[in-house]
Design a protein around this motif. Structure first.
Motif, short mmCIF file in Angstrom:
data_model
loop_
_atom_site.label_atom_id
_atom_site.label_comp_id
_atom_site.label_asym_id
_atom_site.label_seq_id
_atom_site.Cartn_x
_atom_site.Cartn_y
_atom_site.Cartn_z
N UNK A 177 58.79 2.09 -9.50
CA UNK A 177 59.25 3.46 -9.77
C UNK A 177 60.78 3.56 -9.65
N UNK A 178 61.35 4.43 -10.44
CA UNK A 178 62.80 4.64 -10.41
C UNK A 178 63.17 5.42 -9.16
N UNK A 179 64.23 4.97 -8.46
CA UNK A 179 64.69 5.73 -7.30
C UNK A 179 65.59 6.89 -7.76
N UNK A 180 66.05 7.69 -6.81
CA UNK A 180 66.81 8.89 -7.15
C UNK A 180 68.13 8.56 -7.84
N UNK A 181 68.84 7.57 -7.34
CA UNK A 181 70.12 7.22 -7.96
C UNK A 181 69.94 6.71 -9.39
N UNK A 182 68.87 5.95 -9.62
CA UNK A 182 68.58 5.49 -10.99
C UNK A 182 68.39 6.69 -11.92
N UNK A 183 67.65 7.68 -11.45
CA UNK A 183 67.36 8.85 -12.29
C UNK A 183 68.62 9.66 -12.56
N UNK A 184 69.48 9.77 -11.57
CA UNK A 184 70.73 10.49 -11.78
C UNK A 184 71.61 9.77 -12.80
N UNK A 185 71.67 8.43 -12.69
CA UNK A 185 72.48 7.65 -13.63
C UNK A 185 71.94 7.78 -15.05
N UNK A 186 70.62 7.79 -15.20
CA UNK A 186 70.02 7.93 -16.52
C UNK A 186 70.31 9.32 -17.09
N UNK A 187 70.24 10.34 -16.24
CA UNK A 187 70.55 11.70 -16.70
C UNK A 187 72.00 11.80 -17.16
N UNK A 188 72.90 11.23 -16.39
CA UNK A 188 74.32 11.32 -16.71
C UNK A 188 74.66 10.55 -17.99
N UNK A 189 74.14 9.34 -18.11
CA UNK A 189 74.42 8.55 -19.31
C UNK A 189 73.84 9.20 -20.56
N UNK A 310 59.32 21.16 -2.37
CA UNK A 310 58.81 19.83 -2.03
C UNK A 310 57.79 19.32 -3.05
N UNK A 311 57.13 20.24 -3.75
CA UNK A 311 56.12 19.86 -4.72
C UNK A 311 56.72 19.50 -6.08
N UNK A 312 58.03 19.70 -6.20
CA UNK A 312 58.69 19.48 -7.49
C UNK A 312 58.96 18.01 -7.74
N UNK A 313 59.42 17.29 -6.72
CA UNK A 313 59.92 15.93 -6.90
C UNK A 313 58.78 14.92 -7.00
N UNK A 314 58.95 13.96 -7.87
CA UNK A 314 58.04 12.83 -8.03
C UNK A 314 57.83 12.15 -6.68
N UNK A 315 56.60 12.05 -6.24
CA UNK A 315 56.29 11.48 -4.92
C UNK A 315 56.71 10.01 -4.83
N UNK A 316 56.84 9.33 -5.96
CA UNK A 316 57.23 7.92 -5.94
C UNK A 316 58.73 7.73 -5.82
N UNK A 317 59.48 8.82 -5.94
CA UNK A 317 60.95 8.73 -5.95
C UNK A 317 61.50 8.72 -4.53
N UNK A 318 62.37 7.75 -4.25
CA UNK A 318 62.92 7.61 -2.90
C UNK A 318 64.39 8.05 -2.85
N UNK A 319 64.86 8.33 -1.64
CA UNK A 319 66.26 8.65 -1.37
C UNK A 319 66.73 9.93 -2.08
N UNK A 320 65.86 10.92 -2.17
CA UNK A 320 66.24 12.18 -2.82
C UNK A 320 67.16 12.98 -1.91
N UNK A 321 68.28 13.43 -2.49
CA UNK A 321 69.22 14.27 -1.76
C UNK A 321 68.94 15.73 -2.10
N UNK A 322 68.68 16.55 -1.07
CA UNK A 322 68.26 17.93 -1.30
C UNK A 322 69.32 18.74 -2.04
N UNK A 323 70.59 18.54 -1.67
CA UNK A 323 71.66 19.29 -2.33
C UNK A 323 71.80 18.92 -3.80
N UNK A 324 71.72 17.63 -4.08
CA UNK A 324 71.81 17.18 -5.46
C UNK A 324 70.61 17.67 -6.26
N UNK A 325 69.44 17.66 -5.63
CA UNK A 325 68.23 18.14 -6.30
C UNK A 325 68.39 19.58 -6.75
#
Length: 372
Positions: A177-189, A310-325
């Motif tokens: 599964x993609x971690x939080x930083x991976x998902x942010x990088x994909x969104x930005x790119x 808390x029910x919004x984020x993918x349960x497989x995603x790690x290192x989620x930052x609440x402020x960034x979310x």
């Protein structure tokens, strides 16, 4: 003592005028030479990206056009490989055709899209549009490397990205599964690539089918937007009214569904849905909320009203930052506003992602990167 006669004021006046005229002409010549040199420099730079090579193989009646400089293969080898593609080489299918994996003799690999919908008598128009698309180059866009017209089909040649699509990684490859930083990088790119299409291409390009399966990833998980088969080039605001809605259900803006009129703002809506898909790990029409008559946007709004973050984020995603979310959710909400006029432009979305979410300072990648 001899005193030379004074020159008349009339003579001096014409002398000054002559000198000034000479200087003016010289200045015009210098500026003209500088301008020509500047244009030549720009043209040389542009040719790095728009250089085309057209070849016709009389034996096979094939026509091959390459972009971004020549492909480092003989045209006969390319055409031979294209003609030999079969069901074993299929890696997927899209809106307008089947996608194949083509491996050259030196193991160089390309993706080839066989266009299903061909119309007789429009090859010249089709190829002119491809020449424009072939001139587009950006680190977050999949390069169109070439085009081949065979007697029975049309084939588009793209760079091949071995990691596959975002859809595969989010929904099929459950082992990594993609971690939080991976998902942010994909969104930005992805935002960079779409902003480039909207704001830096001339004529501007509306993609019309932004979705996770059209976001391809390289070995570093750097995203590249693919599939320009659905993209329409926009000359002006009135030039993109269509009678057929192209795109994928769940990602389409409500006004696009109603009118068939594609705009940059309908792309922004689709990008907002993509953001929600990255956060939730759910497809836009996931059965868990589709059975209640909701898409991912309606489901998200329901959870936020009920304060169930808390029910919004993918349960497989790690290192989620609440402020960034919260920042990402706010951007997604603005992108998916029901009123198209209230949605931000992709440049504004990119700026929000970089300045308000990703870091205190804009990313070094903010420049167009069109030279990479």
């Amino acid at each position: 003592m001899f005193v030379p006669p004074k020159k008349s004021s009339h003579y001096i006046k014409w002398l000054v005028i002559g000198a000034m005229s000479t200087m003016g002409i010289a200045l015009v010549i210098i500026l003209s030479l500088l301008w020509v040199r500047l244009l030549s420099k720009k043209e040389r730079a542009a040719r790095r990206y728009t250089e085309m090579k057209k070849q016709v193989d009389s034996e096979s009646r094939a026509k091959l056009i390459t972009f971004h400089g020549d492909l480092p293969y003989a045209s006969s080898e390319i055409i031979e490989k294209l003609e030999s593609l079969d069901a074993e080489d299929v890696v997927g299918s899209g809106g307008f055709g089947t996608v194949y994996r083509m491996v050259m003799n030196d193991c160089g690999t390309f993706a080839v899209k066989r266009i299903d919908r061909t119309r007789e008598g429009c090859d010249q128009v089709f190829e002119r549009e491809l020449e424009i698309l072939g001139s587009i180059k950006h680190i977050n866009l999949v390069n169109l490397r070439g085009y081949c017209r065979l007697p029975s089909s049309r084939l588009l040649i793209y760079d091949y990205l071995a990691m596959g699509s975002l859809d595969d990684l989010l929904h099929e490859n459950t082992q990594q599964p993609l971690n939080w930083n991976d998902r942010l990088n994909i969104a930005l790119g992805s935002a960079r690539g779409l902003a480039y299409l909207h704001h830096e291409c001339c004529p501007k390009v509306v993609h019309r089918d932004i979705k996770s399966s059209n976001i391809l990833l390289d070995e570093n998980l750097e995203p590249r937007i693919s599939d320009f088969g659905l993209a329409r080039l926009l000359v002006d605001e009135e030039a993109h009214v269509t009678t057929v809605v192209a795109g994928t259900f769940g990602y389409l803006a409500p006004e696009y569904l109603q009118s068939g009129r594609a705009t940059e703002k309908s792309d922004v809506y689709s990008f907002g849905v993509l953001l929600l898909e990255l956060i939730t790990g759910k497809r836009p029409t996931d059965p868990s909320f589709a059975k209640r008559g909701l898409n991912v946007v309606g489901w998200m709004n329901t959870l936020l009203r009920e304060n169930r973050l808390d029910d919004v984020v993918d349960k497989r995603c790690t290192n989620v930052d609440a402020g960034t979310l919260e920042g990402i959710l706010d951007i997604a909400a603005r992108c998916t506003d029901g009123n198209a006029e209230e949605r931000p432009s992709m440049n504004e979305v990119l700026q929000l992602l970089e300045q308000e979410v990703m870091s205190p300072c804009p990313s070094e990648f903010y420049e167009s990167q069109s030279d990479r």
